[in-house]
Design an enzyme around this catalytic site. Sequence first.
Site, PDB file in Angstrom:
ATOM      1  N   ARG A  14      13.179 -19.655  19.550  1.00 22.11           N
ATOM      2  CA  ARG A  14      12.234 -18.539  19.754  1.00 22.11           C
ATOM      3  C   ARG A  14      10.879 -19.093  20.209  1.00 22.11           C
ATOM      4  NH1 ARG A  14       9.065 -18.052  14.686  1.00 22.11           N
ATOM      5  NH2 ARG A  14       9.975 -19.421  13.121  1.00 22.11           N
ATOM      6  N   VAL A  63      14.380 -31.320  12.089  1.00 22.18           N
ATOM      7  CA  VAL A  63      13.906 -32.501  12.829  1.00 22.18           C
ATOM      8  C   VAL A  63      13.240 -33.542  11.926  1.00 22.18           C
ATOM      9  CG1 VAL A  63      13.633 -31.307  15.049  1.00 22.18           C
ATOM     10  CG2 VAL A  63      11.678 -31.432  13.475  1.00 22.18           C
ATOM     11  N   ASN A  89       9.033 -29.668  20.527  1.00 24.50           N
ATOM     12  CA  ASN A  89       8.252 -28.430  20.394  1.00 24.50           C
ATOM     13  C   ASN A  89       8.235 -27.891  18.969  1.00 24.50           C
ATOM     14  OD1 ASN A  89       7.254 -25.573  21.361  1.00 24.50           O
ATOM     15  ND2 ASN A  89       9.191 -25.228  20.287  1.00 24.50           N
ATOM     16  N   TYR A 154      -2.205 -29.790   9.722  1.00 24.22           N
ATOM     17  CA  TYR A 154      -1.721 -29.444  11.074  1.00 24.22           C
ATOM     18  C   TYR A 154      -2.484 -30.249  12.141  1.00 24.22           C
ATOM     19  CZ  TYR A 154      -0.459 -26.409  15.043  1.00 24.22           C
ATOM     20  OH  TYR A 154      -0.010 -25.908  16.248  1.00 24.22           O
TER      21      TYR A 154
HETATM   22  P1  NAP Z   1       7.169 -20.546  16.288  1.00 17.99           P
HETATM   23  O1  NAP Z   1       7.349 -19.250  17.001  1.00 17.99           O
HETATM   24  O2  NAP Z   1       6.862 -20.545  14.830  1.00 17.99           O
HETATM   25  O3  NAP Z   1       8.483 -21.422  16.547  1.00 17.99           O
HETATM   26  C1  NAP Z   1       8.629 -22.696  15.966  1.00 17.99           C
HETATM   27  C2  NAP Z   1      10.041 -23.172  16.209  1.00 17.99           C
HETATM   28  O4  NAP Z   1      10.184 -24.442  15.534  1.00 17.99           O
HETATM   29  C3  NAP Z   1      11.085 -22.229  15.632  1.00 17.99           C
HETATM   30  O5  NAP Z   1      12.185 -22.126  16.508  1.00 17.99           O
HETATM   31  C4  NAP Z   1      11.486 -22.928  14.336  1.00 17.99           C
HETATM   32  O6  NAP Z   1      12.810 -22.705  13.928  1.00 17.99           O
HETATM   33  C5  NAP Z   1      11.359 -24.391  14.737  1.00 17.99           C
HETATM   34  N1  NAP Z   1      11.283 -25.258  13.555  1.00 17.99           N
HETATM   35  C6  NAP Z   1      10.450 -25.126  12.498  1.00 17.99           C
HETATM   36  N2  NAP Z   1      10.699 -26.081  11.599  1.00 17.99           N
HETATM   37  C7  NAP Z   1      11.709 -26.836  12.096  1.00 17.99           C
HETATM   38  C8  NAP Z   1      12.420 -27.968  11.624  1.00 17.99           C
HETATM   39  N3  NAP Z   1      12.134 -28.534  10.463  1.00 17.99           N
HETATM   40  N4  NAP Z   1      13.420 -28.483  12.399  1.00 17.99           N
HETATM   41  C9  NAP Z   1      13.741 -27.904  13.576  1.00 17.99           C
HETATM   42  N5  NAP Z   1      13.090 -26.836  14.089  1.00 17.99           N
HETATM   43  C10 NAP Z   1      12.093 -26.308  13.347  1.00 17.99           C
HETATM   44  O7  NAP Z   1       6.020 -21.442  16.958  1.00 17.99           O
HETATM   45  P2  NAP Z   1       5.372 -21.381  18.427  1.00 17.99           P
HETATM   46  O8  NAP Z   1       4.150 -20.567  18.344  1.00 17.99           O
HETATM   47  O9  NAP Z   1       6.416 -21.076  19.430  1.00 17.99           O
HETATM   48  O10 NAP Z   1       4.912 -22.914  18.572  1.00 17.99           O
HETATM   49  C11 NAP Z   1       5.701 -23.914  19.182  1.00 17.99           C
HETATM   50  C12 NAP Z   1       4.925 -25.226  19.194  1.00 17.99           C
HETATM   51  O11 NAP Z   1       3.670 -25.032  19.835  1.00 17.99           O
HETATM   52  C13 NAP Z   1       4.603 -25.744  17.798  1.00 17.99           C
HETATM   53  O12 NAP Z   1       4.693 -27.150  17.773  1.00 17.99           O
HETATM   54  C14 NAP Z   1       3.167 -25.299  17.592  1.00 17.99           C
HETATM   55  O13 NAP Z   1       2.502 -26.110  16.659  1.00 17.99           O
HETATM   56  C15 NAP Z   1       2.612 -25.463  18.996  1.00 17.99           C
HETATM   57  N6  NAP Z   1       1.415 -24.660  19.239  1.00 17.99           N
HETATM   58  C16 NAP Z   1       1.452 -23.290  19.203  1.00 17.99           C
HETATM   59  C17 NAP Z   1       0.294 -22.563  19.460  1.00 17.99           C
HETATM   60  C18 NAP Z   1       0.300 -21.051  19.449  1.00 17.99           C
HETATM   61  O14 NAP Z   1      -0.759 -20.460  19.688  1.00 17.99           O
HETATM   62  N7  NAP Z   1       1.429 -20.395  19.201  1.00 17.99           N
HETATM   63  C19 NAP Z   1      -0.905 -23.229  19.732  1.00 17.99           C
HETATM   64  C20 NAP Z   1      -0.910 -24.613  19.752  1.00 17.99           C
HETATM   65  C21 NAP Z   1       0.268 -25.321  19.520  1.00 17.99           C
HETATM   66  P3  NAP Z   1      13.229 -21.430  13.003  1.00 17.99           P
HETATM   67  O15 NAP Z   1      13.071 -20.239  13.876  1.00 17.99           O
HETATM   68  O16 NAP Z   1      14.646 -21.722  12.698  1.00 17.99           O
HETATM   69  O17 NAP Z   1      12.310 -21.437  11.833  1.00 17.99           O
END
Ligand code: NAP
Length: 246
Positions: A14, A63, A89, A154
Site C-alpha cells: 500500500r 524486514v 521502502n 524516526y
Molecule cells: P505506509 O502507508 O504506512 O506503508 C508502509 C508499508 O511498510 C506498509 O506496506 C507496511 O506493511 C510496510 N511495513 C511496515 N513494517 C514492516 C515490516 N516490519 N516489514 C515489512 N514491511 C513493513 O507508509 P508510506 O506513507 O507509504 O511510507 C513509505 C515510506 O516512505 C516509509 O519508509 C516512510 O517512512 C517514508 N516516508 C513517508 C512520508 C509520507 O509523507 N508518507 C514522508 C517521508 C518518508 P503493512 O501494510 O503490512 O503494515
Amino acid sequence: MAEKRVALVTGAGRGIGACIAKTLAADACDIAVVDYSDASAAEETMRELAELGAAARYYQCDVSGFAAVKAVADQIVKDFGKIDILVNNAGVTADDLLLRMSEAEWDRVLSINLKGCFNMIKHVTPYMLRKRYGRIVSISSVVGLMGNAGQANYAASKAGIIGLTKSVAKELGSRNITANAVAPGFIRTAMTDALTDEQKQAMYKLIPLGSLGEVQDIANAVKFLVSEDARYITGVVLKVDGGMYI
Ligand code: NAP
C-alpha cells in the site's frame, strides 16, 4: 525486446510502496512485493500489477528479521532468477517526545526502518554482485536531514539510511551497483488527509511550492534513479519535498 528487470520493493502492499511497484511495473519490470501483513492486504496492488503486465509475487516478511530476509531474497531469486532493483521502502513511525520515548519505541523504529535496509542490502547484493548490476534506492525522509521534535527515533533511522546508502555506494560502485536515497517531504496519504484544515495550512507555509507531494512524485524519483539516465548517479539523497528543506 530488452529483458525485463526484476524489482524487489518492500512495503509495497500500500501507500508509497504500492505506487513505486506499479510505476516500475509500467516501466518493464517484474515485481517482488515484500510486505508485513498477509497477502490479502495487498490483493488490490497485486491485481493492478498483473493488469500492468508484470509477473508479480507476494512475499510476507518482517524486514527487521535478518534470517527471514535472507530466506525471502533467496526465494525471490529462485522464483525470478535475479534481483536487479531493490527499493527499501518499508517504514514505520512511533512518535513521542524524547523524554517520554520508550526503549521499545526506539528499538522498533530503528530495527524496521534502518536494520531492515541493512538486512535487505546484505542479502540481495550477493546476487547483484554476480550479475555485476544493481540499483538500490532507499526511502529516507527530509526529517532525516532536518530533525523533527517528537520523532527522534524516526529521524535517526532516516539519517542512518543516508549514511548506509553513501557507504554502500562507495563499496559497490566498482561492481556497477548504485545506491541512492530519496527523501520525501510531506506526502498526501491517509495520514495527512486526516489533518484539519488549520494543520494543513500551517504545513503549506513550510513548503515553498505550497502544496503536499503525491505518492507518484516519489515513485517518479525512484523510477529515474533506477533508469539508464541515472547510470552515473550514486550516493545521492534526492529530496522530493517541494523545497521544504533547502
Ligand atoms: P505506509 O502507508 O504506512 O506503508 C508502509 C508499508 O511498510 C506498509 O506496506 C507496511 O506493511 C510496510 N511495513 C511496515 N513494517 C514492516 C515490516 N516490519 N516489514 C515489512 N514491511 C513493513 O507508509 P508510506 O506513507 O507509504 O511510507 C513509505 C515510506 O516512505 C516509509 O519508509 C516512510 O517512512 C517514508 N516516508 C513517508 C512520508 C509520507 O509523507 N508518507 C514522508 C517521508 C518518508 P503493512 O501494510 O503490512 O503494515
